[in-house]
Design a protein around this motif. Sequence first.
Motif, mmCIF file in Angstrom:
data_model
loop_
_atom_site.group_PDB
_atom_site.id
_atom_site.type_symbol
_atom_site.label_atom_id
_atom_site.label_comp_id
_atom_site.label_asym_id
_atom_site.label_seq_id
_atom_site.Cartn_x
_atom_site.Cartn_y
_atom_site.Cartn_z
ATOM 1 N N ASN A 20 -29.521 -57.759 37.707
ATOM 2 C CA ASN A 20 -29.359 -58.382 39.015
ATOM 3 C C ASN A 20 -29.251 -57.308 40.112
ATOM 4 O OD1 ASN A 20 -28.703 -60.214 41.064
ATOM 5 N ND2 ASN A 20 -27.484 -61.466 39.679
ATOM 6 N N LYS A 24 -31.928 -56.750 43.186
ATOM 7 C CA LYS A 24 -31.442 -56.786 44.571
ATOM 8 C C LYS A 24 -31.819 -55.497 45.314
ATOM 9 C CE LYS A 24 -28.016 -60.330 45.188
ATOM 10 N NZ LYS A 24 -29.042 -61.316 44.909
ATOM 11 N N LYS A 27 -35.501 -55.464 46.170
ATOM 12 C CA LYS A 27 -35.819 -56.365 47.287
ATOM 13 C C LYS A 27 -35.541 -55.741 48.651
ATOM 14 C CE LYS A 27 -35.311 -60.932 45.128
ATOM 15 N NZ LYS A 27 -34.356 -62.034 44.936
ATOM 16 N N LEU A 47 -36.022 -61.460 39.012
ATOM 17 C CA LEU A 47 -35.040 -61.347 37.938
ATOM 18 C C LEU A 47 -35.475 -62.151 36.710
ATOM 19 C CD1 LEU A 47 -32.283 -60.208 37.125
ATOM 20 C CD2 LEU A 47 -31.217 -62.227 38.119
ATOM 21 N N PRO B 56 -21.649 -63.506 42.149
ATOM 22 C CA PRO B 56 -22.342 -64.415 41.220
ATOM 23 C C PRO B 56 -23.524 -63.713 40.539
ATOM 24 C CG PRO B 56 -22.956 -64.924 43.469
ATOM 25 C CD PRO B 56 -21.977 -63.784 43.547
ATOM 26 N N ILE B 59 -26.959 -65.587 39.083
ATOM 27 C CA ILE B 59 -27.941 -66.351 39.859
ATOM 28 C C ILE B 59 -29.314 -65.750 39.563
ATOM 29 C CG2 ILE B 59 -28.680 -67.067 42.164
ATOM 30 C CD1 ILE B 59 -25.921 -68.148 41.452
ATOM 31 N N ASP B 93 -24.768 -66.194 47.318
ATOM 32 C CA ASP B 93 -25.889 -65.282 47.085
ATOM 33 C C ASP B 93 -26.954 -65.627 48.128
ATOM 34 O OD1 ASP B 93 -28.451 -64.348 46.233
ATOM 35 O OD2 ASP B 93 -27.682 -64.077 44.205
ATOM 36 N N ASP B 95 -29.823 -64.629 49.005
ATOM 37 C CA ASP B 95 -31.245 -64.741 48.645
ATOM 38 C C ASP B 95 -31.568 -66.064 47.955
ATOM 39 O OD1 ASP B 95 -31.681 -62.186 49.569
ATOM 40 O OD2 ASP B 95 -31.425 -61.250 47.608
ATOM 41 N N ASN B 96 -30.592 -66.616 47.254
ATOM 42 C CA ASN B 96 -30.904 -67.714 46.326
ATOM 43 C C ASN B 96 -30.141 -69.020 46.522
ATOM 44 O OD1 ASN B 96 -32.809 -66.140 44.715
ATOM 45 N ND2 ASN B 96 -31.002 -64.965 44.120
#
Lengths: 86, 154
Positions: A20, A24, A27, A47, B56, B59, B93, B95-96
């Motif tokens: 993760n 991130k 990105k 992911l 989190p 995710i 989060d 982005d999601n």
Amino acid sequence: MKSRVIEIVNKTGLHTRPGNLFVKEAKQFESEIWVKKGEEQFNAKSLLKLMKVGVSRGDKIEIICEGPDEDKALDSLCELIASLEE
Amino acid sequence: MNLKDYLFEYNTISLQAEANSWQSAVKLGTDLLVEAGTVEPRYYDAIIESTLKLGPYYILAPGMAMPHARPEGGVIRTGYSLVTLKTPVAFGDVDNDPIDILITMAAKDTETQNKSAIVQVVSLLDSEERVQWLKTAKNQEDLKRIFESLTDFE
């Protein structure tokens, strides 16, 4: 295009949380970024793809960056992988 | 037992459920696993504690979460539950968020988690078409049809 091969040394590889963090970080950059493990190459910003392929300790992966910030992206991602502790 | 068989065998499915916070969304998933004898009740606490500490981390993509904790967080055997939410909730989060599909995963050891359990969950969710179907499923029959139509998913 810039690329580098790096070995995964942290215990949990790029599964779950380290994966993760890696996605991130990827990105953050404008460049297109891919990870190549063996024959499989996938988008480093996904992911789902990363977890599907599964990158474990001892695996050697190639990180490939192409775009305006490719140098910085490659350095940052390699640094991140080297700094993973868990 | 694979993800699909587990969900139907132990009936660890809750569709169009309601949750008013990310904590209650996680609880819907872990409660199903507790009822099925998959995890101890403390598995919920382990997930919440890690989330508060690390964010989190489970995710996966827009709308999708795979809540889980470490095997030592109270896992009895490897298993899964599926929760879809009528109204999505935010996990923090950017982005999601917001999230409306949760596949809660419990693995009996790290090897099983990384090599098998995670791969099964992400293989199911790695298709926009499939995710749309899951979101609209109203009952077990809908869900059975969705899984039966998947020829590339074991």
